[in-house]
Motif scaffolding. Structure first.
Motif, short mmCIF file in Angstrom:
data_model
loop_
_atom_site.label_atom_id
_atom_site.label_comp_id
_atom_site.label_asym_id
_atom_site.label_seq_id
_atom_site.Cartn_x
_atom_site.Cartn_y
_atom_site.Cartn_z
N ILE A 128 0.86 -1.07 0.55
CA ILE A 128 0.22 0.43 0.28
C ILE A 128 0.52 0.90 0.10
O ILE A 128 1.79 1.56 0.78
CB ILE A 128 -0.81 0.41 1.20
CG1 ILE A 128 -1.27 -0.99 1.10
CG2 ILE A 128 -1.94 1.21 1.71
CD1 ILE A 128 -2.40 -1.32 2.89
N THR A 129 0.72 2.52 -0.71
CA THR A 129 1.76 3.49 -1.02
C THR A 129 1.00 4.83 -0.47
O THR A 129 -0.39 4.37 -0.03
CB THR A 129 2.05 3.97 -2.64
OG1 THR A 129 0.58 4.34 -2.78
CG2 THR A 129 2.34 2.31 -3.77
N GLY A 130 1.44 5.72 -0.15
CA GLY A 130 0.90 6.81 0.38
C GLY A 130 0.31 5.88 1.69
O GLY A 130 -0.57 6.70 2.43
N LEU A 173 -6.49 6.21 4.66
CA LEU A 173 -6.92 5.08 4.61
C LEU A 173 -6.48 4.23 4.72
O LEU A 173 -6.55 2.98 4.88
CB LEU A 173 -7.87 4.36 2.85
CG LEU A 173 -8.90 6.33 2.94
CD1 LEU A 173 -9.57 6.32 1.43
CD2 LEU A 173 -9.86 5.97 3.30
N GLY A 174 -4.64 4.49 4.67
CA GLY A 174 -4.00 3.04 3.94
C GLY A 174 -4.02 2.28 5.44
O GLY A 174 -4.08 1.28 4.98
N VAL A 175 -3.73 2.89 7.18
CA VAL A 175 -3.91 2.28 8.30
C VAL A 175 -5.14 1.06 8.71
O VAL A 175 -5.26 -0.23 8.44
CB VAL A 175 -3.98 1.87 9.26
CG1 VAL A 175 -3.65 2.34 10.29
CG2 VAL A 175 -2.53 3.94 8.96
N GLY A 176 -6.29 1.51 8.01
CA GLY A 176 -7.42 0.74 7.84
C GLY A 176 -7.52 -0.53 7.26
O GLY A 176 -8.19 -1.09 7.43
N LEU A 177 -7.03 -0.01 6.18
CA LEU A 177 -6.65 -1.06 5.01
C LEU A 177 -6.53 -1.96 5.24
O LEU A 177 -6.65 -2.90 5.20
CB LEU A 177 -6.70 -0.29 3.45
CG LEU A 177 -7.15 -1.57 2.04
CD1 LEU A 177 -8.35 -1.50 1.63
CD2 LEU A 177 -6.13 -1.14 1.05
N ALA A 178 -4.68 -1.45 5.67
CA ALA A 178 -3.87 -2.60 5.95
C ALA A 178 -4.71 -3.20 6.95
O ALA A 178 -4.46 -4.75 7.31
CB ALA A 178 -3.08 -2.45 6.73
N HIS A 200 -2.83 2.15 -4.36
CA HIS A 200 -1.66 3.01 -4.83
C HIS A 200 -2.28 3.96 -4.36
O HIS A 200 -3.34 5.33 -5.21
CB HIS A 200 -1.57 3.64 -6.46
CG HIS A 200 -0.86 4.48 -6.71
ND1 HIS A 200 0.67 5.04 -5.66
CD2 HIS A 200 -0.77 5.87 -7.59
CE1 HIS A 200 0.65 6.51 -6.27
NE2 HIS A 200 -0.17 6.45 -7.57
N TYR A 201 -2.42 4.50 -2.67
CA TYR A 201 -2.98 6.06 -2.16
C TYR A 201 -2.60 6.93 -2.12
O TYR A 201 -2.73 7.57 -1.84
CB TYR A 201 -3.55 5.60 -0.54
CG TYR A 201 -4.60 4.39 -0.60
CD1 TYR A 201 -5.85 4.78 -1.51
CD2 TYR A 201 -4.68 3.72 0.79
CE1 TYR A 201 -6.80 3.77 -1.20
CE2 TYR A 201 -6.60 3.10 0.81
CZ TYR A 201 -7.38 3.12 -0.24
OH TYR A 201 -8.01 2.47 -0.04
N SER A 202 -1.13 6.75 -2.47
CA SER A 202 -0.68 8.08 -2.49
C SER A 202 -1.37 9.00 -3.76
O SER A 202 -1.07 8.89 -4.85
CB SER A 202 1.37 8.46 -3.05
OG SER A 202 1.55 7.26 -2.30
N ALA A 203 -1.57 11.06 -3.30
CA ALA A 203 -1.58 11.59 -4.05
C ALA A 203 -2.08 12.82 -3.41
O ALA A 203 -2.16 12.97 -1.85
CB ALA A 203 -3.17 10.85 -4.43
#
Ligand code: AKB
Length: 332
Positions: free
Chosen positions: A24-26, A31-36, A91-94
């Motif tokens: 998971i980028t970004g 959202l990243g920690v929850g998705l992980a 790809h969450y970096s933005a």
């Protein structure tokens, strides 16, 4: 693979040997920690790697693998994918809409050049690639109420332009090189334990924090600005569901998803059912207001519902109750 018995997912589960290895980028955004957390529950802790260019807080660092990754550094990214045998990339970096307008050059670089690196690495290594798009991929000449999947897309923000570019490039790589590209257009996402950064829909998260802390909220959008919104659990579940959907169920590669639409006034009214003393004032940010006025008011997600069974769980009353419970408990 076996069909899962977990009714909340409409797809297959992976056995110990064929689980995906996810990057998971970004990963330190909203959202990243929850998705992980969700993916680790499903695929195992060590099969989901969070990455970012920032230093993670201790609780994130200790909850599973974390790695430094700069999406603008092609070699660094390729090394991570190869060394960790990555098979899925999220790809969450933005840079988001409002912050992108304040720094167009950086937004262009992260959102467009960064995406090119991601696409090339995903195509080169046969990865399944998820890139989120947004209601911000539409503009003032799109039908706004409701906005269908396929219609005029002429956004007026660098964020929106970069997301239309991502949708088109991903779909092009899919048709040209067979890249397994999957994309959801997210509405504004509302979460309790992570904050958004630099978006136009951020007010709908901030209002809960300010209401609980001070009983007051100053809103930077007009009271009648209606935008599509979703609670984070629905957003993360949709992401997992589309990632797991059998390819033959996907008649498209980019889908709208939605849960509810409301205005700041309607959100404040719902909050007042539990906090009658809440005071909301309006101090309009012209940049954010112009963006909100160009975005969908209601989002047509019927294709996602038809093709891979998308269904939201949270409507406005449930969202407000859940946020208040979560933040109220945290405060004690
Ligand atoms: C933003 O407001 O920029 C984001 C989005 C809707 O994509 N939250």
């Amino acid at each position: 693979r076996q069909v899962t018995s977990d009714a909340s997912f409409h797809s297959v589960s992976f056995s110990e040997t064929d689980h995906p290895k996810v990057l998971i980028t970004g990963g330190l955004g909203q959202l990243g920690v929850g998705l992980a957390k969700l993916l680790r529950k499903r695929f195992g802790k060590n099969n989901v790697i969070l990455s970012d260019i920032r230093k993670p807080p201790n609780n994130v660092f200790h909850s599973g693998p974390f790695i430094y990754s700069d999406i603008l550094d092609y070699k660094n990214l390729r090394e991570i994918v190869v060394n960790n045998r990555i098979t899925w990339l999220v790809h969450y970096s933005a840079l988001l809409s409002a912050v992108g307008e304040a720094n167009v050059a950086l937004a262009r670089s992260v959102n467009i050049t960064g995406l090119h690196n991601i696409l090339d690495i995903a195509a080169e290594h046969g990865l399944r690639l998820f890139v989120p798009s947004t209601i911000g991929a539409f503009g003032p000449s799109s039908p706004r109420n409701p906005t269908p999947d396929l219609c005029v897309q002429r956004p007026r923000t660098i964020y929106g332009v970069s997301k239309v570019h991502a949708e088109l490039m991903g779909e092009y790589y899919h048709h040209r090189y067979g890249l397994d590209f999957r994309c959801l257009r997210y509405p504004g996402i509302i979460s309790a334990d992570s904050m958004p950064g630099g978006g136009t829909t951020d007010y709908a998260v901030q209002i809960f924090h300010d209401a609980i802390k001070t009983g007051k909220f100053e809103c930077n959008l007009r009271p009648d600005s209606q935008l599509p919104m979703m609670y984070i659990d629905d957003c993360l579940r949709a992401t997992l569901e589309v990632l797991e959907a059998p390819a033959d169920t996907l008649s498209m590669r980019t889908y709208n998803i939605n849960a509810m639409s409301f205005t700041p006034e309607e959100l404040a009214q719902e909050l007042r059912k539990q906090m009658p003393e809440l005071e909301v004032t309006y101090n309009i940010d012209p940049v954010r207001q112009a963006i909100a006025d160009s975005w969908p008011m209601d989002f047509d997600d019927s294709n996602a519902r038809k093709d891979w069974g998308w269904k939201h769980d949270y409507d406005l009353p449930e969202l407000v109750q859940t946020m208040l419970n979560y933040l109220g408990v945290e405060r004690c």
